[in-house]
Design an enzyme around this catalytic site. Structure first.
Site, PDB file in Angstrom:
ATOM      1  N   CYS A  86       1.043  -0.803  -0.214  1.00  0.00           N
ATOM      2  CA  CYS A  86      -0.130   0.151   0.318  1.00  0.00           C
ATOM      3  C   CYS A  86       0.912   1.222  -0.212  1.00  0.00           C
ATOM      4  O   CYS A  86       1.517   1.578   1.055  1.00  0.00           O
ATOM      5  CB  CYS A  86      -1.059   0.182   1.060  1.00  0.00           C
ATOM      6  SG  CYS A  86      -1.975   1.280   1.632  1.00  0.00           S
TER       7      CYS A  86
ATOM      8  N   CYS B 296      -0.518   3.755   1.888  1.00  0.00           N
ATOM      9  CA  CYS B 296      -0.192   4.185   3.655  1.00  0.00           C
ATOM     10  C   CYS B 296       1.462   3.609   3.792  1.00  0.00           C
ATOM     11  O   CYS B 296       1.215   4.958   5.005  1.00  0.00           O
ATOM     12  CB  CYS B 296      -0.545   2.424   4.179  1.00  0.00           C
ATOM     13  SG  CYS B 296      -2.065   1.667   3.285  1.00  0.00           S
ATOM     14  N   ASP B 297       2.308   3.402   3.475  1.00  0.00           N
ATOM     15  CA  ASP B 297       3.390   3.602   3.475  1.00  0.00           C
ATOM     16  C   ASP B 297       4.467   4.621   2.946  1.00  0.00           C
ATOM     17  O   ASP B 297       5.326   4.852   3.380  1.00  0.00           O
ATOM     18  CB  ASP B 297       3.875   2.274   3.651  1.00  0.00           C
ATOM     19  CG  ASP B 297       3.170   1.397   4.368  1.00  0.00           C
ATOM     20  OD1 ASP B 297       3.096   1.528   5.115  1.00  0.00           O
ATOM     21  OD2 ASP B 297       2.759  -0.352   4.101  1.00  0.00           O
TER      22      ASP B 297
END
Ligand code: NDP
Length: 310
Positions: free
Chosen positions: A134, A137-138
């Site tokens: 992701c 997300c990261d």
């Protein structure tokens, strides 16, 4: 047999939000958490894009907070796995892994989707230490670093373009000699000078003593031109698709070609009256925690209205 007005299946942001709303509305609901309580977010690190947490929040903590909030308002949250469900007659009957069954007037499917991985041992070895599925997300943790994105579809292009705004360099590792992505997404990638596409390339493994430091790749695998080489990277992002978790439904709900549950354009209603879908299991496009929580709320309100009209 036990009976509930609303059976919520799944415990990501969609499931817990649906539990909070149905419980506060006075509908006796039961939430079955599945084999990974909290869902995909429990495997990520800090979450900085869920509003309300100015300093970010650990993914596991965020999900534990949602779970606790559901319990605090009185939700009936249970561990267990729904292995089968009969949607052909009413009330619906769901079977749990222990063999017990539960009757439900309405069902909210919030079982999420699982990112596909290549199946390399190194993906597990470096999970949370350079391997991610992701970018949204990261990606932030790889600012000014070098990363690789695996895949040649829309998701891979989107993630590569997103990462190219943060990272000094982004490799795309594409197993064919072309991108499967739409022309528009390909164009977005082509416009970024810091994205390099490695066509005809497969990943053999990852290496690094302190998290991911590089990837072992092979070009033209299985042909006379086969050539192994390494690249130095700090992050390895999988973008080879997701599998919506719908096996237990055994084809009883309409899905799209990729297996995502099809919902009504306005509501969360599925092809079976009284069954609603929320979160990533019905969302091939956004796949964000905040979006999942939003559809969890909508599914709860849809179930509430359906029960009132019953
Ligand atoms: P796709 O299935 O479209 O693409 C997957 C990509 O991963 C392909 O390039 C595929 O290669 C590659 N791949 C699959 N398995 C492997 C493997 N084992 N090793 C190496 N490469 C592999 O998935 P997406 O997630 O990209 O998209 C899913 C759907 O969501 C699509 O319909 C897409 O259009 C849509 N979507 C739309 C977006 C938008 O419109 N903004 C954004 C994101 C997704 P190969 O081509 O060789 O099979």
């Amino acid at each position: 047999m036990e009976h509930t007005k609303c059976l919520i299946i799944g415990s990501g942001p969609a499931g817990y939000t649906a539990a909070i709303y149905t419980t506060r509305a006075g509908i006796g609901s039961v939430l079955i958490e599945g084999h990974q309580p909290g869902g995909q977010l429990t495997t990520t690190t800090t979450i900085e894009n869920f509003p309300g947490f100015p300093d970010g929040i650990d993914g596991f903590q965020l999900m534990d907070n949602m779970r606790q909030q559901a319990i605090n308002v009185g939700a009936d949250v249970r561990s267990g796995l729904i292995t089968a469900i009969d949607l052909s007659k009413r009330p619906f009957i769901a079977t749990l892994d222990g063999g017990t069954a539960i009757e439900a007037d309405t069902v909210i499917v919030a079982t999420g989707a699982s990112a596909k991985y290549l199946g390399l041992d190194d993906e597990k070895k470096y999970a949370g230490q350079g391997v991610s599925a992701c970018a949204t997300c990261d990606g932030f943790f790889y600012r000014k670093k070098v990363v690789a994105v695996v895949g040649g579809g829309d998701t891979a292009c989107e993630e590569a373009a997103y990462l190219s705004n943060l990272c000094s360099k982004v490799y795309m590792i594409v197993r064919k000699d072309y991108l499967r992505a739409s022309k528009a997404m390909q164009q977005r990638v082509a416009e970024r000078e810091n994205i390099e596409i490695l066509f005809n390339t497969n990943t053999l493994g990852l290496f690094g003593n302190n998290g991911v430091e590089g990837a072992h790749l092979v070009r033209h695998k299985g042909t006379p031109d086969e050539q192994a080489f390494d690249i130095a990277i700090d992050g390895f992002f999988l973008a080879i698709g997701h599998n919506p978790n719908t096996e237990f439904l055994a084809g009883q709900l309409e899905t799209d070609a990729n297996g995502y549950i099809v919902t009504d354009k306005v509501t969360t209603a599925t092809s079976v009256e009284g069954v609603f879908a929320a979160g990533d299991v019905a969302d091939p496009r956004y796949r964000q925690a905040i979006a999942a929580a939003g559809t969890g709320c909508r599914a709860a309100l849809d179930a509430e209205r359906y029960i009132a009209e019953m």
